[in-house]
Design a protein around this motif. Sequence first.
Motif, PDB file in Angstrom:
ATOM      1  N   ALA B 122      51.365  24.289 -25.896  1.00 28.54           N
ATOM      2  CA  ALA B 122      51.626  25.163 -26.864  1.00 28.54           C
ATOM      3  C   ALA B 122      50.160  25.969 -27.292  1.00 28.54           C
ATOM      4  O   ALA B 122      50.188  27.144 -27.628  1.00 28.54           O
ATOM      5  CB  ALA B 122      52.226  24.536 -28.150  1.00 28.54           C
ATOM      6  N   THR B 123      49.285  25.175 -27.387  1.00 30.13           N
ATOM      7  CA  THR B 123      47.898  25.733 -27.794  1.00 30.13           C
ATOM      8  C   THR B 123      47.196  26.448 -27.108  1.00 30.13           C
ATOM      9  O   THR B 123      46.957  27.788 -27.443  1.00 30.13           O
ATOM     10  CB  THR B 123      47.185  24.540 -27.903  1.00 30.13           C
ATOM     11  OG1 THR B 123      47.519  23.285 -28.755  1.00 30.13           O
ATOM     12  CG2 THR B 123      45.660  24.705 -28.206  1.00 30.13           C
ATOM     13  N   THR B 148      55.032  29.628 -26.625  1.00 27.44           N
ATOM     14  CA  THR B 148      54.134  28.682 -27.816  1.00 27.44           C
ATOM     15  C   THR B 148      55.335  27.837 -28.429  1.00 27.44           C
ATOM     16  O   THR B 148      55.260  26.721 -28.589  1.00 27.44           O
ATOM     17  CB  THR B 148      53.525  29.538 -28.484  1.00 27.44           C
ATOM     18  OG1 THR B 148      52.400  30.232 -27.827  1.00 27.44           O
ATOM     19  CG2 THR B 148      52.661  28.812 -29.451  1.00 27.44           C
ATOM     20  N   LEU B 149      56.279  28.720 -28.931  1.00 24.01           N
ATOM     21  CA  LEU B 149      57.564  28.365 -29.769  1.00 24.01           C
ATOM     22  C   LEU B 149      58.179  27.241 -28.865  1.00 24.01           C
ATOM     23  O   LEU B 149      58.420  25.982 -29.398  1.00 24.01           O
ATOM     24  CB  LEU B 149      58.252  29.270 -30.261  1.00 24.01           C
ATOM     25  CG  LEU B 149      59.432  28.731 -31.289  1.00 24.01           C
ATOM     26  CD1 LEU B 149      58.942  28.157 -32.364  1.00 24.01           C
ATOM     27  CD2 LEU B 149      60.553  29.793 -31.727  1.00 24.01           C
ATOM     28  N   ALA B 150      58.636  27.515 -27.885  1.00 23.95           N
ATOM     29  CA  ALA B 150      59.409  26.585 -26.794  1.00 23.95           C
ATOM     30  C   ALA B 150      58.553  25.230 -26.397  1.00 23.95           C
ATOM     31  O   ALA B 150      59.188  24.234 -26.432  1.00 23.95           O
ATOM     32  CB  ALA B 150      59.586  27.427 -25.364  1.00 23.95           C
ATOM     33  N   ALA B 151      57.406  25.134 -26.444  1.00 24.17           N
ATOM     34  CA  ALA B 151      56.505  24.233 -26.119  1.00 24.17           C
ATOM     35  C   ALA B 151      56.327  23.378 -27.501  1.00 24.17           C
ATOM     36  O   ALA B 151      56.448  22.071 -27.586  1.00 24.17           O
ATOM     37  CB  ALA B 151      55.278  24.394 -25.402  1.00 24.17           C
ATOM     38  N   SER B 193      54.038  25.045 -35.950  1.00 27.53           N
ATOM     39  CA  SER B 193      55.399  25.265 -35.471  1.00 27.53           C
ATOM     40  C   SER B 193      55.979  26.110 -36.222  1.00 27.53           C
ATOM     41  O   SER B 193      56.715  27.203 -35.672  1.00 27.53           O
ATOM     42  CB  SER B 193      56.462  23.856 -35.321  1.00 27.53           C
ATOM     43  OG  SER B 193      55.614  22.752 -34.848  1.00 27.53           O
ATOM     44  N   ASN B 194      55.666  26.279 -37.465  1.00 26.46           N
ATOM     45  CA  ASN B 194      56.290  27.065 -38.564  1.00 26.46           C
ATOM     46  C   ASN B 194      55.952  28.536 -38.438  1.00 26.46           C
ATOM     47  O   ASN B 194      56.660  29.645 -38.154  1.00 26.46           O
ATOM     48  CB  ASN B 194      56.161  26.760 -39.927  1.00 26.46           C
ATOM     49  CG  ASN B 194      57.189  25.692 -40.403  1.00 26.46           C
ATOM     50  OD1 ASN B 194      58.309  25.725 -40.128  1.00 26.46           O
ATOM     51  ND2 ASN B 194      56.569  24.758 -40.925  1.00 26.46           N
ATOM     52  N   ALA B 199      56.310  33.827 -35.854  1.00 23.53           N
ATOM     53  CA  ALA B 199      56.056  35.099 -35.211  1.00 23.53           C
ATOM     54  C   ALA B 199      57.075  35.495 -34.278  1.00 23.53           C
ATOM     55  O   ALA B 199      57.098  36.922 -34.034  1.00 23.53           O
ATOM     56  CB  ALA B 199      54.647  34.412 -34.418  1.00 23.53           C
ATOM     57  N   VAL B 200      57.577  34.509 -33.498  1.00 23.25           N
ATOM     58  CA  VAL B 200      58.766  35.125 -32.833  1.00 23.25           C
ATOM     59  C   VAL B 200      60.010  35.589 -33.400  1.00 23.25           C
ATOM     60  O   VAL B 200      60.389  36.881 -33.172  1.00 23.25           O
ATOM     61  CB  VAL B 200      59.433  33.723 -32.079  1.00 23.25           C
ATOM     62  CG1 VAL B 200      60.615  33.892 -31.346  1.00 23.25           C
ATOM     63  CG2 VAL B 200      58.470  33.126 -31.074  1.00 23.25           C
TER      64      VAL B 200
END
Lengths: 347, 364
Positions: B122-123, B148-151, B193-194, B199-200
């Motif tokens: 994610a990072t 990023t979000l998926a991880a 995560s938020n 962003a997505v």
Amino acid sequence: MSAAPTEIAIHREGAERMGFFTDTTVCIGCKACEVACKQWNDLPADGSVFRKGMSYDHTGSLGAATWRHVRFVERLAPSAAEREDAASRLAAGGGGGVPSLPVDGGRWTGDGGRGTVDSPGDLDLVALAESGAGEEEGSGGVDVAGAVAQMDRWLFMSDVCKHCTNAGCLDACPTGAIIRTEFQTVFIQPDVCNGCGYCIPSCPFGVVDRDKIDGRAGKCTLCYDRLQDGLEPACAKACPTDSILFGPYDELVDIARRRVAELHARGIDGAYLYGAGDEPQDQLAGGLGAFFLLTEAPERFGLPAQAESPIQENAPVATAAGLGAALAAAGAVVATFVLSHRGGRRR
Amino acid sequence: MSKRRGSGGSAAEREGAAGGSGGTRDTTPALGTRGQPGSYRRAVEGAAVALTRGRFGDARWSYLYGRDTSYAPEAAVDGQVQSAARRMRGGEEIPDTVQGPVIKPAVWTWEVPLYFWLGGIATGSSFVALGCDAAGDHSSARTARMVTLAAALPSAPLLVKDLGRPARFLNMLRIFKPRSPMSMGAWCLMGFSNLAGAAVAADVLGRSGTARALGAGTAGLGLYLGSYTGVLLASTAVPVWARSRVFLPPIFVATAAATGAAANRLVLSATGLPSGHPTRTALGRVETGAMAAELLLSSGNEKRPGSAAWREPLDQGRPGQVVGARRPGATPGAQARRRSGAPSRQRAVPRRGPRFPLRVGGCG
Ligand code: SF4
Ligand code: SF4
Ligand code: SF4
């Protein structure tokens, strides 16, 4: 010496730092403290296992349900130097490890134990037992030098949470379950702990552990509930030899220092305090609220020779290194993309 | 109200309590209610324990060790106590018989290493999104934000599952405790995560400017998310982690960049980004560079002077096998020869090694 005042979560008029002074030189290994702790705190047994041929200590180690543990330190054969010293002192007629025995070239001459004791302080139980057995003169005496050389000492140490001034577990706890009480002891609030397990590797003494059934971390509370009522902790109350002394911290340190001096005066040069009375640079985790009088190197009791709250020691440096590296990495990633795209467009 | 409250225990009462001369024995528990789970609350408010002396009176009383016995009559001379302790605790020599283990091993199970890996991805991929935006490849940046979000999404559930009391996971956000890397990490993961989700969402709604700004914010929090895991491990009493405190967080950052770039390359190639596209080239370069940095950092750390004192767990047992297998040119024989010398006396030396290897972040 005391914890940072801002860290004390509970305030009460007249409360002062309370602690334990556990003197291993008077402990008889009865494990009454362990039992009393389990009874008072309603803790289950951790099972009874004799490690094969290793020890008579069958209650394992400190853990989530064992908050006092009496460690048996066995099989401490005298070192070569001690052996030589005993032999040479015996050869010189000095008696070596058992002073004032009538000896002749390392053999116990045996005169019935009468008139051989210099002073009452030198009374030797082994000698008395031998003479009391009515052994006849010359019927093969006791090889004192050999006995000294083969003598295994047996030490007991009633181990417990140290209630550190710089407590690694308290620093680590992300939920704030671990607090410092008005008695400056370290207490895990059982209704807050969510069992994240971070306190466990953060304790430099291997005290706290997570209960397998319960899921929460557990360790000695210094009988916080009893202290609030002005009662001494269950283990100290039960100890028949007062090996566990409980009281105001400063008073305990004073008694302990006197005790060390007394033991030195009696020739036990190895006596020292583990966790109290040190110069600031030698302190263990800022000074231990529950400290010990030991006569052997700390490692023999499974204690570290040096200890500090690992978070206070490492976190600032590690965070700086980590954030620096992360900034560098993010910068490098962005630069790589920008440069690659420029190069790509040129091509 | 307890029957014998404050009675101090007269002889008659003690008889009664012992069940001697008639009368029922009062066994009201001092704490909790009979038949109920244990509690620190009193059964009867304000009740004291029978026979209590109060104000620690019991503790101050001892027939063995008063001031008039020979237990501790002498005052210590100046420095005597300090030097005795220094003598017994100092020096480099370790006694033959060490009772161990000195510290307890971490109780964390497979969820935590898996989280370290996912958090790294994610990072890394938040950095990639930032890089793509900076280079003007906004469609790849969009994909990177989704990666990023998926991880990040499975991370929180994994951490909750690892708790001893998962139902109490919200206690993690009960306080904000800068001193505790785990508290900071929990807050950071939540914010990360938020932001990644927002962003997505902005991307989906077609607000690309907002999405880019949120993506940049995600990468900003990623600075801590990618490194705090190393800080967390380095801030324990486990010697192999604590002694690597300067190296461990950068190693985690390097593996985060490498795994993040790799994940994005995988997704982008699978979704049809042609090879030779500058973004793919850049991803390859990031991956190579980050892996080289990781290798340099970890071998530099392990070969540092004095490392023999703490690196034993890296060479032995299961962790030794894992780390050794990753080490280029490592053979079992070489590992056996590399057995460390005498452990140092400066810090605790555990007999049991940590349960998972030092470079768990590098699994990707
Ligand atoms: S760090 Fe260990 S010894 Fe110190 S207070 Fe916490 S559990 Fe007790
Ligand atoms: S103070 Fe209480 S909880 Fe702690 S070891 Fe003693 S009896 Fe157990
Ligand atoms: S500390 Fe006291 S109660 Fe515990 S084993 Fe030693 S003598 Fe017995």
